[in-house]
Design an enzyme around this catalytic site. Structure first.
Site, PDB file in Angstrom:
ATOM      1  N   GLY A 180       0.834  -1.202   0.000  1.00  0.00           N
ATOM      2  CA  GLY A 180       0.000   0.000   0.000  1.00  0.00           C
ATOM      3  C   GLY A 180       0.862   1.242   0.000  1.00  0.00           C
ATOM      4  N   HIS A 442      12.899  36.871   1.077  1.00  0.00           N
ATOM      5  CA  HIS A 442      14.031  36.218   0.406  1.00  0.00           C
ATOM      6  C   HIS A 442      15.200  36.068   1.371  1.00  0.00           C
ATOM      7  CE1 HIS A 442      16.817  35.181  -2.793  1.00  0.00           C
ATOM      8  NE2 HIS A 442      17.657  36.075  -2.304  1.00  0.00           N
TER       9      HIS A 442
END
Ligand code: FAD
Length: 463
Positions: A180, A442
């Site tokens: 799975g 940033h």
């Protein structure tokens, strides 16, 4: 006379305990019934928290292995799984004490025992052979789910195990087969590959994480391959033979076999309703899950249900909590809003992580939208290069008519945190332009979101 409540909640997972606290805040007389000797449910004791605590050990292990690249000389790290398990347990215990403290603060009665609905407005709780009756204006079912079993791979707790067992495992198997490739299967595959197991993931459908955007599945499979995790997709298990050293797996339409010390069965979870007395009030179910309306009401008057036990996916902790809040606010006559299930995020804590919300590209096209897609790879981002983790991307799916963001799909470092911005964007019905005009700091990983929004307009700056 039986003790009276405004609401009795059966189950103390992230659905039930959060609902309990919110009910207390709203001034309802509330009790939470739990059969386990602790509060917190699957998520705290057998799910989200213990897996992420062990995955943190796995992440640090990998970081130490890569430390040389950063100019830090360390020897090869050694895993002490016993110590890692102890730390995991201390994280779990601390959180469980936190819930007990919050119950006290908000006057939530915690009742230990197994709850059963015994007719309209009646709950019986059995503990150590004694049954106590309670009366209540409302009942909230929050009994969660149990691991699904399949007859050809019967769990024995030793060679064939489920997620409950692997969380307590005392050794790292040399070879691990995972049946799975949903969130649970892939997270354990990722964890044990870091711990040193040779891992094979077997999935019947044609890709890993089949509910995610197809490009996400591809990226995870690529990352797994690089880490030595073998993926066998489109592969149906035909038989399991126990051997001296573990198990031998065979597959439909193939001569190939896989031998492993341990087989982890991670084929999903089913609703936990046995013995709950649903029939005593005539609650309707769908494939065993309880059917609810937008206010989390079941078909029976005064009975609500939330979390893994209800028919609405995704079956995740944050969905259960959000539903719990709606249910008790509705009972209290407080203003509330139904959950918009299309805006519930999905998270997978593999390496790299996955975070997604809204429509996949394919689902958006099938829904009839005229779709534009923007994709920004972490290889082009300064912060990802600084961290030395450049796998993955941010993908934005938007409609071209109103520019509305329909879905965001992230694979990469901290994707499970980064997805929060996308959740806010979808909730606010933001456009892709609004996303890229919002100035992103940033150098941060979050810049990839703005860049992907730009990219959906053909204007990514750094790519
Ligand atoms: P549960 O948490 O299952 O709680 C139900 C509680 O009800 C249990 O404590 C149970 O003992 C109790 N109960 C049941 N019947 C009775 C009864 N008759 N009387 C009294 N008590 C009863 N989700 C995420 O969002 N993020 C993750 O990272 C994540 N990781 C996971 C990892 C694993 C390995 C697993 C298995 C699941 C993970 N999940 C994760 C899913 C998450 O655990 C579930 O979605 C969540 O726990 C559902 O919450 P719930 O309140 O509906 O039920």
């Amino acid at each position: 006379m039986a003790q009276q409540y405004d609401v009795i909640i059966i189950g103390s997972g992230p659905g039930g305990y959060v609902a309990g606290i919110r009910a207390g805040q709203l001034g309802l007389k509330v009790a939470v019934v739990e059969r386990d000797p602790f509060f917190g449910g699957t998520c705290l004791h057998r799910g989200c928290i213990p897996t992420k605590a062990l995955l943190h050990t796995a992440t640090v292990l990998e970081e130490i292995r890569e430390a040389g690249e950063l100019g830090i000389g360390v020897g090869a790290p050694e895993l002490d799984l016993g110590k890692a398990q102890e730390r995991k347990q201390s994280v779990v215990d601390k959180n469980a004490r936190g819930i007990a403290g919050l119950f006290k603060k908000y006057k939530v009665d915690g009742i230990q025992g197994t709850g059963r609905i015994a007719g309209a407005g009646k709950v019986e709780v059995t503990h150590e052979g004694e049954t106590t009756p309670y009366e209540t204006k409302n009942i909230l079912i929050a009994t969660g789910s149990l691991p699904r079993e399949i007859p050809i791979a019967k769990v024995d707790g030793e060679r064939i195990i489920n997620s409950d067992h692997i969380l307590k495992i005392g050794r790292v198997p040399q070879t691990l087969a995972v049946l799975g490739a949903g969130a649970v299967g892939t997270e354990f595959a990722s964890m044990f590959a870091s711990f040193g197991s040779k891992v094979t993931v077997i999935e019947m459908l044609d890709r890993l994480l089949p509910v995610e955007d197809a490009e996400v599945s591809k990226e995870i499979e690529r990352a797994f391959r690089k880490r030595g995790i073998q993926s066998m997709t489109g592969t149906k298990l035909a038989g399991v033979e126990t051997t001296e050293g573990g198990v031998k797996l065979s597959f439909d339409g193939s001569d190939k076999t896989v031998e492993a010390e341990v087989l982890l069965v991670a084929v999903g979870r089913g609703p936990y309703t046995e013995g709950l007395g649903l029939e005593s009030v005539g609650i309707e179910t769908e494939r065993g899950f309880i059917a609810t309306d937008g206010m989390m009401r079941t078909s029976a008057e005064g009975v609500y249900a939330i979390g893994d036990v209800v028919a609405a996916p995704p079956w995740l902790a944050h969905k259960a909590s959000a539903e719990g809040i709606v249910a008790v606010e509705h009972m209290a006559g407080h203003e509330t809003r139904p959950i918009d299930y299309t805006k519930v995020p999905s998270v997978v804590f593999t390496t790299p992580e996955v975070g997604s919300v809204g429509l996949s590209e394919q689902a958006a096209r099938e829904a009839g939208y005229d779709v534009a897609v923007g994709k920004f790879p972490f290889t082009a981002l300064g912060k990802a290069a600084i961290e030395g983790k450049t796998a993955g991307f941010v993908k934005i799916v938007r409609d071209t008519k109103y520019d509305e963001v329909l879905g965001v799909h992230i694979v990469g470092l901290h994707a499970t945190d980064l997805i929060a911005e996308a959740c806010a964007a979808l909730q606010l019905e933001a456009t892709a332009e609004e996303l890229f005009r919002a100035v992103h700091a940033h150098p941060t990983l979050a810049e990839a979101m703005a860049e992907a929004a730009h990219a959906s307009h053909g204007s990514a700056i750094h790519f």
